[in-house]
Design a protein around this motif. Structure first.
Motif, PDB file in Angstrom:
ATOM      1  N   ALA A  92      21.898  -6.762  -4.436  1.00 26.89           N
ATOM      2  CA  ALA A  92      22.546  -7.380  -3.267  1.00 26.89           C
ATOM      3  C   ALA A  92      21.511  -8.178  -2.501  1.00 26.89           C
ATOM      4  N   CYS A  93      21.900  -9.361  -2.082  1.00 29.47           N
ATOM      5  CA  CYS A  93      20.973 -10.194  -1.309  1.00 29.47           C
ATOM      6  C   CYS A  93      21.051  -9.774   0.169  1.00 29.47           C
ATOM      7  N   PRO A  94      20.161 -10.272   1.017  1.00 35.14           N
ATOM      8  CA  PRO A  94      20.163  -9.842   2.432  1.00 35.14           C
ATOM      9  C   PRO A  94      21.427 -10.204   3.216  1.00 35.14           C
ATOM     10  N   GLY A  95      22.093 -11.317   2.866  1.00 34.28           N
ATOM     11  CA  GLY A  95      23.351 -11.683   3.526  1.00 34.28           C
ATOM     12  C   GLY A  95      23.232 -11.809   5.031  1.00 34.28           C
ATOM     13  N   THR A  96      24.348 -11.521   5.704  1.00 34.91           N
ATOM     14  CA  THR A  96      24.382 -11.760   7.161  1.00 34.91           C
ATOM     15  C   THR A  96      23.454 -10.831   7.951  1.00 34.91           C
ATOM     16  N   VAL A  98      20.272 -10.637   7.675  1.00 27.29           N
ATOM     17  CA  VAL A  98      19.095 -11.409   8.079  1.00 27.29           C
ATOM     18  C   VAL A  98      19.080 -12.863   7.630  1.00 27.29           C
ATOM     19  N   CYS A  99      19.816 -13.197   6.580  1.00 30.50           N
ATOM     20  CA  CYS A  99      19.681 -14.538   6.013  1.00 30.50           C
ATOM     21  C   CYS A  99      20.464 -15.567   6.818  1.00 30.50           C
ATOM     22  N   LYS A 100      19.845 -16.680   7.134  1.00 24.04           N
ATOM     23  CA  LYS A 100      20.535 -17.688   7.966  1.00 24.04           C
ATOM     24  C   LYS A 100      21.688 -18.361   7.236  1.00 24.04           C
ATOM     25  N   PHE A 101      21.716 -18.278   5.916  1.00 24.21           N
ATOM     26  CA  PHE A 101      22.819 -18.888   5.162  1.00 24.21           C
ATOM     27  C   PHE A 101      23.987 -17.917   4.946  1.00 24.21           C
ATOM     28  N   GLY A 102      23.753 -16.640   5.207  1.00 25.21           N
ATOM     29  CA  GLY A 102      24.743 -15.614   4.882  1.00 25.21           C
ATOM     30  C   GLY A 102      26.061 -15.798   5.632  1.00 25.21           C
ATOM     31  N   VAL A 103      27.174 -15.612   4.904  1.00 25.19           N
ATOM     32  CA  VAL A 103      28.488 -15.650   5.554  1.00 25.19           C
ATOM     33  C   VAL A 103      29.232 -14.319   5.379  1.00 25.19           C
ATOM     34  N   VAL A 130      25.931  -8.778  -5.699  1.00 23.08           N
ATOM     35  CA  VAL A 130      26.677  -9.090  -4.472  1.00 23.08           C
ATOM     36  C   VAL A 130      25.876 -10.118  -3.667  1.00 23.08           C
ATOM     37  N   SER A 131      26.399 -11.330  -3.586  1.00 22.66           N
ATOM     38  CA  SER A 131      25.706 -12.412  -2.883  1.00 22.66           C
ATOM     39  C   SER A 131      26.435 -12.749  -1.588  1.00 22.66           C
ATOM     40  N   GLY A 132      25.674 -12.938  -0.534  1.00 17.04           N
ATOM     41  CA  GLY A 132      26.274 -13.171   0.783  1.00 17.04           C
ATOM     42  C   GLY A 132      26.722 -14.596   1.031  1.00 17.04           C
ATOM     43  N   CYS A 133      26.458 -15.501   0.070  1.00 19.81           N
ATOM     44  CA  CYS A 133      26.950 -16.880   0.190  1.00 19.81           C
ATOM     45  C   CYS A 133      26.906 -17.528  -1.189  1.00 19.81           C
ATOM     46  N   PRO A 134      27.476 -18.712  -1.333  1.00 18.87           N
ATOM     47  CA  PRO A 134      27.539 -19.335  -2.669  1.00 18.87           C
ATOM     48  C   PRO A 134      26.182 -19.751  -3.259  1.00 18.87           C
ATOM     49  N   PHE A 135      25.075 -19.542  -2.556  1.00 18.77           N
ATOM     50  CA  PHE A 135      23.776 -19.796  -3.186  1.00 18.77           C
ATOM     51  C   PHE A 135      23.450 -18.752  -4.260  1.00 18.77           C
ATOM     52  N   LEU A 136      24.152 -17.632  -4.240  1.00 17.88           N
ATOM     53  CA  LEU A 136      24.140 -16.653  -5.340  1.00 17.88           C
ATOM     54  C   LEU A 136      22.775 -16.029  -5.642  1.00 17.88           C
ATOM     55  N   CYS A 137      22.032 -15.701  -4.599  1.00 18.66           N
ATOM     56  CA  CYS A 137      20.707 -15.105  -4.829  1.00 18.66           C
ATOM     57  C   CYS A 137      20.784 -13.760  -5.548  1.00 18.66           C
ATOM     58  N   ALA A 138      21.928 -13.096  -5.536  1.00 19.86           N
ATOM     59  CA  ALA A 138      22.056 -11.822  -6.265  1.00 19.86           C
ATOM     60  C   ALA A 138      22.651 -12.026  -7.664  1.00 19.86           C
TER      61      ALA A 138
END
Ligand code: SF4
Length: 219
Positions: A92-96, A98-103, A130-138
């Protein structure tokens, strides 16, 4: 379920003498006390290698079989799975958080998903992203089950693989809330568990039965 080589999921290494373990670290978020316990066992048992794995875990490598149980006792952590036929990990990426891109809250939801699906026997190993936005870091599109956070909710994808048979997962549904996402993930996993052949990963399963068949069964 396939068995590990040693106690508590320990895996025999290529020297045929020493073992590795991957204590469970839900969604890769390590608690302060666990980090301290890992550092203490590395010192106490003189563990030669500590490796951050691609699945957001810490592998402790190079112990004897006799050391495994005392190490787990000292750690006070659950065992992680590395060879058994079940969920191995949730990336899972950091998402909302901490990440400024997270939605979407990928970290919290990833931990929840790991808690729900851990321990279920499956036809093959199973990985979740589980990625917090479409950048798909996870790396959600190349995981057996992938969740992608978008403004309107979660997109659920299934059947991805990043291994020898690289496969981009298929989109099953979009704009889901968390409850709907868990319900659909559960349906997909149950259908896969009931209908896949032993050791057939989700990507091969979807290729064999066809994505329309899976959609018909779960949507
Ligand atoms: S996927 Fe999006 S929210 Fe997650 S870490 Fe990457 S940029 Fe941030």
């Amino acid at each position: 379920m396939s068995q590990a080589d040693g106690p508590k999921g320990a895996i025999l290494q290529r020297d045929k003498k020493t073992y590795a373990i991957v204590p469970r670290i839900p969604a890769g978020v390590i608690k302060r006390e666990d980090l301290k316990a890992i550092s203490d066992v590395v010192d106490k048992y003189d563990i030669p290698i500590v490796k951050i794995t691609s699945g957001h875990r810490l592998a402790l490598v190079g112990m004897t079989e006799e050391q495994i149980l005392p190490i787990y006792e000292d750690l006070g952590m659950d065992e992680g799975k590395a060879v058994e036929l079940c969920l191995h990990y949730v990336q899972a990426c950091p998402g909302t958080d901490v990440c400024k891109f997270g939605v979407q809250n990928s970290l919290g939801f990833g931990i929840e998903i790991e808690g729900i699906f851990t321990g279920i026997e499956l036809p093959a190993k199973f990985k979740v992203g589980v990625s917090g936005c479409p950048f798909l870091c996870a790396e959600s599109l190349v995981r057996d089950l992938g969740l992608i956070g978008k403004k309107k909710g979660w997109t659920l994808v299934f059947g991805g693989n990043s291994g020898r048979q690289v496969r981009k997962a298929d989109i099953l549904a979009e704009d889901l809330n968390e409850e709907e996402t868990i319900a659909l993930a559960r349906k997909c996993i149950e259908y896969y568990a009931a209908n896949a052949k032993k050791k057939e990963r989700t990507g091969a399963f979807v290729e064999r039965i066809g994505i329309d068949e899976l959609k018909k069964a779960v949507l």
